[in-house]
Design an enzyme around this catalytic site. Structure first.
Site, PDB file in Angstrom:
ATOM      1  N   LYS A  21       0.803  -1.230   0.000  1.00 23.92           N
ATOM      2  CA  LYS A  21       0.000   0.000   0.000  1.00 23.92           C
ATOM      3  C   LYS A  21       0.837   1.282   0.000  1.00 23.92           C
ATOM      4  O   LYS A  21       0.392   2.336   0.456  1.00 23.92           O
ATOM      5  CB  LYS A  21      -1.032   0.036   1.149  1.00 23.92           C
ATOM      6  CG  LYS A  21      -1.855  -1.214   1.345  1.00 23.92           C
ATOM      7  CD  LYS A  21      -2.356  -1.846   0.081  1.00 23.92           C
ATOM      8  CE  LYS A  21      -3.470  -1.104  -0.592  1.00 23.92           C
ATOM      9  NZ  LYS A  21      -3.778  -1.737  -1.924  1.00 23.92           N
TER      10      LYS A  21
ATOM     11  N   GLY B 122      -5.591   7.784  -3.077  1.00 22.22           N
ATOM     12  CA  GLY B 122      -4.273   8.410  -3.217  1.00 22.22           C
ATOM     13  C   GLY B 122      -4.099   9.589  -2.276  1.00 22.22           C
ATOM     14  O   GLY B 122      -4.938   9.847  -1.405  1.00 22.22           O
TER      15      GLY B 122
ATOM     16  N   ARG C 241      -7.165   3.900  -5.392  1.00 19.81           N
ATOM     17  CA  ARG C 241      -8.374   4.151  -4.595  1.00 19.81           C
ATOM     18  C   ARG C 241      -8.583   5.646  -4.414  1.00 19.81           C
ATOM     19  O   ARG C 241      -9.387   6.259  -5.082  1.00 19.81           O
ATOM     20  CB  ARG C 241      -8.243   3.427  -3.240  1.00 19.81           C
ATOM     21  CG  ARG C 241      -9.510   3.398  -2.393  1.00 19.81           C
ATOM     22  CD  ARG C 241      -9.233   2.774  -1.035  1.00 19.81           C
ATOM     23  NE  ARG C 241      -8.289   3.543  -0.240  1.00 19.81           N
ATOM     24  CZ  ARG C 241      -8.616   4.549   0.558  1.00 19.81           C
ATOM     25  NH1 ARG C 241      -9.866   4.897   0.717  1.00 19.81           N
ATOM     26  NH2 ARG C 241      -7.672   5.211   1.228  1.00 19.81           N
TER      27      ARG C 241
ATOM     28  N   MET D  40      -4.972   7.048 -14.151  1.00 18.49           N
ATOM     29  CA  MET D  40      -4.910   5.648 -13.696  1.00 18.49           C
ATOM     30  C   MET D  40      -6.268   5.174 -13.191  1.00 18.49           C
ATOM     31  O   MET D  40      -6.594   4.001 -13.271  1.00 18.49           O
ATOM     32  CB  MET D  40      -3.817   5.468 -12.638  1.00 18.49           C
ATOM     33  CG  MET D  40      -2.440   5.310 -13.278  1.00 18.49           C
ATOM     34  SD  MET D  40      -1.077   5.079 -12.124  1.00 18.49           S
ATOM     35  CE  MET D  40      -1.498   3.581 -11.268  1.00 18.49           C
TER      36      MET D  40
ATOM     37  N   THR E  75       8.284  -6.759  -5.410  1.00 18.96           N
ATOM     38  CA  THR E  75       8.137  -7.640  -4.253  1.00 18.96           C
ATOM     39  C   THR E  75       7.803  -6.827  -3.007  1.00 18.96           C
ATOM     40  O   THR E  75       8.196  -5.664  -2.894  1.00 18.96           O
ATOM     41  CB  THR E  75       9.422  -8.470  -4.006  1.00 18.96           C
ATOM     42  OG1 THR E  75       9.211  -9.306  -2.872  1.00 18.96           O
ATOM     43  CG2 THR E  75      10.640  -7.607  -3.739  1.00 18.96           C
ATOM     44  N   HIS E  76       7.075  -7.497  -2.088  1.00 18.62           N
ATOM     45  CA  HIS E  76       6.849  -6.909  -0.758  1.00 18.62           C
ATOM     46  C   HIS E  76       7.730  -7.591   0.293  1.00 18.62           C
ATOM     47  O   HIS E  76       7.661  -7.244   1.470  1.00 18.62           O
ATOM     48  CB  HIS E  76       5.397  -7.099  -0.323  1.00 18.62           C
ATOM     49  CG  HIS E  76       4.392  -6.312  -1.123  1.00 18.62           C
ATOM     50  ND1 HIS E  76       4.587  -5.007  -1.482  1.00 18.62           N
ATOM     51  CD2 HIS E  76       3.176  -6.665  -1.593  1.00 18.62           C
ATOM     52  CE1 HIS E  76       3.509  -4.597  -2.167  1.00 18.62           C
ATOM     53  NE2 HIS E  76       2.660  -5.574  -2.242  1.00 18.62           N
TER      54      HIS E  76
ATOM     55  N   PHE F 111      -6.280  -0.711  -5.607  1.00 19.01           N
ATOM     56  CA  PHE F 111      -4.943  -0.409  -6.130  1.00 19.01           C
ATOM     57  C   PHE F 111      -4.833   1.047  -6.561  1.00 19.01           C
ATOM     58  O   PHE F 111      -3.762   1.636  -6.529  1.00 19.01           O
ATOM     59  CB  PHE F 111      -4.614  -1.352  -7.286  1.00 19.01           C
ATOM     60  CG  PHE F 111      -4.801  -2.793  -6.894  1.00 19.01           C
ATOM     61  CD1 PHE F 111      -3.906  -3.395  -6.026  1.00 19.01           C
ATOM     62  CD2 PHE F 111      -5.896  -3.528  -7.324  1.00 19.01           C
ATOM     63  CE1 PHE F 111      -4.085  -4.709  -5.609  1.00 19.01           C
ATOM     64  CE2 PHE F 111      -6.087  -4.840  -6.924  1.00 19.01           C
ATOM     65  CZ  PHE F 111      -5.183  -5.428  -6.055  1.00 19.01           C
TER      66      PHE F 111
ATOM     67  N   THR G 201       1.521  -0.128  -7.254  1.00 15.00           N
ATOM     68  CA  THR G 201       0.781  -0.102  -8.519  1.00 15.00           C
ATOM     69  C   THR G 201       1.200   1.098  -9.362  1.00 15.00           C
ATOM     70  O   THR G 201       1.346   1.004 -10.582  1.00 15.00           O
ATOM     71  CB  THR G 201      -0.740  -0.011  -8.220  1.00 15.00           C
ATOM     72  OG1 THR G 201      -1.065  -1.017  -7.268  1.00 15.00           O
ATOM     73  CG2 THR G 201      -1.574  -0.153  -9.466  1.00 15.00           C
TER      74      THR G 201
ATOM     75  N   LYS H 118      -5.611  10.597 -11.823  1.00 14.05           N
ATOM     76  CA  LYS H 118      -6.851  10.730 -12.586  1.00 14.05           C
ATOM     77  C   LYS H 118      -6.883   9.765 -13.786  1.00 14.05           C
ATOM     78  O   LYS H 118      -7.881   9.105 -14.044  1.00 14.05           O
ATOM     79  CB  LYS H 118      -6.932  12.184 -13.097  1.00 14.05           C
ATOM     80  CG  LYS H 118      -8.327  12.715 -13.197  1.00 14.05           C
ATOM     81  CD  LYS H 118      -8.287  14.218 -13.405  1.00 14.05           C
ATOM     82  CE  LYS H 118      -9.190  14.564 -14.561  1.00 14.05           C
ATOM     83  NZ  LYS H 118      -8.877  15.791 -15.219  1.00 14.05           N
TER      84      LYS H 118
ATOM     85  N   GLY I  14       2.277   2.429  -2.914  1.00 17.45           N
ATOM     86  CA  GLY I  14       2.380   2.987  -4.267  1.00 17.45           C
ATOM     87  C   GLY I  14       2.999   2.024  -5.260  1.00 17.45           C
ATOM     88  O   GLY I  14       3.503   2.447  -6.312  1.00 17.45           O
TER      89      GLY I  14
ATOM     90  N   SER J 201      -5.059   2.747   3.991  1.00 20.30           N
ATOM     91  CA  SER J 201      -5.151   2.034   2.725  1.00 20.30           C
ATOM     92  C   SER J 201      -5.280   0.525   2.981  1.00 20.30           C
ATOM     93  O   SER J 201      -6.080  -0.170   2.347  1.00 20.30           O
ATOM     94  CB  SER J 201      -3.891   2.351   1.905  1.00 20.30           C
ATOM     95  OG  SER J 201      -3.968   1.814   0.629  1.00 20.30           O
TER      96      SER J 201
HETATM   97  P1  A3P Z   1      -4.965   4.665  -1.101  1.00 19.36           P
HETATM   98  O1  A3P Z   1      -5.583   3.359  -0.686  1.00 19.36           O
HETATM   99  O2  A3P Z   1      -4.547   5.518   0.054  1.00 19.36           O
HETATM  100  O3  A3P Z   1      -5.792   5.426  -2.062  1.00 19.36           O
HETATM  101  P2  A3P Z   1      -0.128  -0.386  -3.598  1.00 19.36           P
HETATM  102  O4  A3P Z   1      -0.112  -0.323  -5.073  1.00 19.36           O
HETATM  103  O5  A3P Z   1       1.236  -0.510  -2.998  1.00 19.36           O
HETATM  104  O6  A3P Z   1      -1.096  -1.404  -3.106  1.00 19.36           O
HETATM  105  O7  A3P Z   1      -0.626   1.038  -3.083  1.00 19.36           O
HETATM  106  C1  A3P Z   1      -1.936   1.461  -3.329  1.00 19.36           C
HETATM  107  C2  A3P Z   1      -2.051   2.925  -2.964  1.00 19.36           C
HETATM  108  O8  A3P Z   1      -1.393   3.728  -3.962  1.00 19.36           O
HETATM  109  C3  A3P Z   1      -3.505   3.362  -2.932  1.00 19.36           C
HETATM  110  O9  A3P Z   1      -3.593   4.309  -1.873  1.00 19.36           O
HETATM  111  C4  A3P Z   1      -3.653   3.990  -4.308  1.00 19.36           C
HETATM  112  O10 A3P Z   1      -4.739   4.874  -4.407  1.00 19.36           O
HETATM  113  C5  A3P Z   1      -2.314   4.698  -4.455  1.00 19.36           C
HETATM  114  N1  A3P Z   1      -2.039   5.042  -5.868  1.00 19.36           N
HETATM  115  C6  A3P Z   1      -2.176   4.257  -6.953  1.00 19.36           C
HETATM  116  N2  A3P Z   1      -1.915   4.951  -8.072  1.00 19.36           N
HETATM  117  C7  A3P Z   1      -1.605   6.205  -7.699  1.00 19.36           C
HETATM  118  C8  A3P Z   1      -1.257   7.410  -8.407  1.00 19.36           C
HETATM  119  N3  A3P Z   1      -1.189   7.445  -9.727  1.00 19.36           N
HETATM  120  N4  A3P Z   1      -1.000   8.514  -7.691  1.00 19.36           N
HETATM  121  C9  A3P Z   1      -1.068   8.499  -6.346  1.00 19.36           C
HETATM  122  N5  A3P Z   1      -1.402   7.406  -5.611  1.00 19.36           N
HETATM  123  C10 A3P Z   1      -1.669   6.269  -6.279  1.00 19.36           C
END
Ligand code: A3P
Length: 324
Positions: A47, A288, A286, A258, A119-120, A284, A51, A256, A49, A150
């Protein structure tokens, strides 16, 4: 609400306990994985970032040629190390891979060089070859309060669907998750598989940030100036980026854009597994941003969190940004 499938697990604090976990990650295979000198590892606490970076790095490496790879599933472009190497051994991992549109029989050797692998897992479980070959590591850290929120959303959603549960008691309010976050003992096994607390994961790489093969980034810095971050990443990867490529990638990877991108949202997974429209349910992409935690933490929870945080960070000069 579907009945939760409870997987019996012990505390996951070492390799043996990971092996006993519901996800039977192939730790020996992961440690022995043949790293190539030009591999790029993208490492995050869940969580943070991931993705976002999975969308950014491949486009930097191909010079901003978005059309060429925009439809390739995110988990094929940048596969999870732990899943790619464990999928033959574990039906659940096979299922996760299939939900993420990773084709049957997919192998990390199918990737075109330079391979980008995410990887996590925390450092001690990673392939020995990363150190030996000095493969590049990009680490992204996000402030732990927003990560907790998140994680709450993601875990709650999974438990409501009866997925990956380590406990039969679903998450109720945010306080339940906050406690688990501080102890890294989650009720869902999908959050972090090796029992790492946030600071243990992050500080391992913060302390190595001066090594030539490591780039340590903060999610909040990326939010503040994505173009500067894109240039920093491209320089680190020795991938030249024209001004127009920086422009294109920053648009393609904006929150926006994504939010409308099925590949980034993992639309098929969301619709099949989580239900609803993926732009509404995707954990993924949500909400941000930085500072959203203020809508969830009570004053008492915040004070309690800060006490833990001060203790975690007492010997470190890492400063995180909690709001922008
Ligand atoms: P939130 O749940 O706070 O919105 P991961 O990919 O490690 O699971 O992390 C997911 C988090 O990254 C989510 O946070 C998601 O909204 C945010 N995220 C994904 N794409 C993003 C983007 N383009 N800019 C900012 N945050 C982003």
């Amino acid at each position: 609400m579907p009945k939760a499938t409870v997987v019996q697990l012990k505390d996951m604090v070492d390799a043996e306990t990971i092996a006993k976990s519901g996800l039977r990650l192939s730790l020996d295979k992961i440690r022995d994985f043949q790293v190539r000198g030009d591999d790029v590892f993208l490492i995050t606490y869940p969580k943070s970032g991931t993705t976002w970076m999975k969308e950014i790095v491949p486009f930097i490496l191909n010079g901003g040629n978005i059309d060429e790879i925009k439809d390739t599933p995110a988990d094929v472009r940048v596969p999870y190390l732990e899943f790619a190497l464990s999928s033959d051994d574990d039906e659940r991992v096979k299922q996760i891979q299939s939900n993420f549109n990773v084709p049957k029989g997919f192998s990390l050797d199918d990737l075109k060089p330079p391979r980008t692998i995410c990887t996590h897992l925390r450092r001690e479980f990673l392939p020995r070859g990363i150190e030996e070959k000095r493969a590049k590591v990009i680490y992204v850290a996000r402030n732990p309060k927003d990560i907790a929120v998140s994680t709450y959303y993601f875990s709650k959603m999974l438990m409501e669907k009866g997925l990956g549960c380590r406990s039969s008691e679903p998450y109720g309010d945010f306080n339940d998750l906050l406690h688990d976050f501080l102890e890294a003992e989650y009720r869902t096994q999908t959050v972090v598989y090796d029992g790492s607390k946030w600071h243990e994961h992050v500080l391992e790489w913060w302390n190595r940030r001066h090594e030539g093969n490591v780039l340590f980034l903060k999610y909040e810095d990326m939010l503040q100036d994505i173009k500067a971050s894109l240039r920093q990443i491209s320089e680190f990867l020795s991938a030249e980026l024209s001004t127009s490529a920086v422009e294109k990638i920053s648009n393609h990877c904006s929150f926006k854009t994504m939010k409308k991108n099925r590949v980034a949202l993992k639309g098929d997974y969301c619709e099949k597994i989580l239900g609803g429209k993926s732009e509404e349910t995707s954990p993924f992409v949500r909400k941000g941003g930085a500072g959203g935690w203020k809508n969830y933490f009570t004053v008492a929870q915040n004070e309690m969190f800060d006490r833990h945080y001060r203790e975690w960070m007492k010997d470190s000069d890492l400063e995180m940004t909690f709001e922008l």
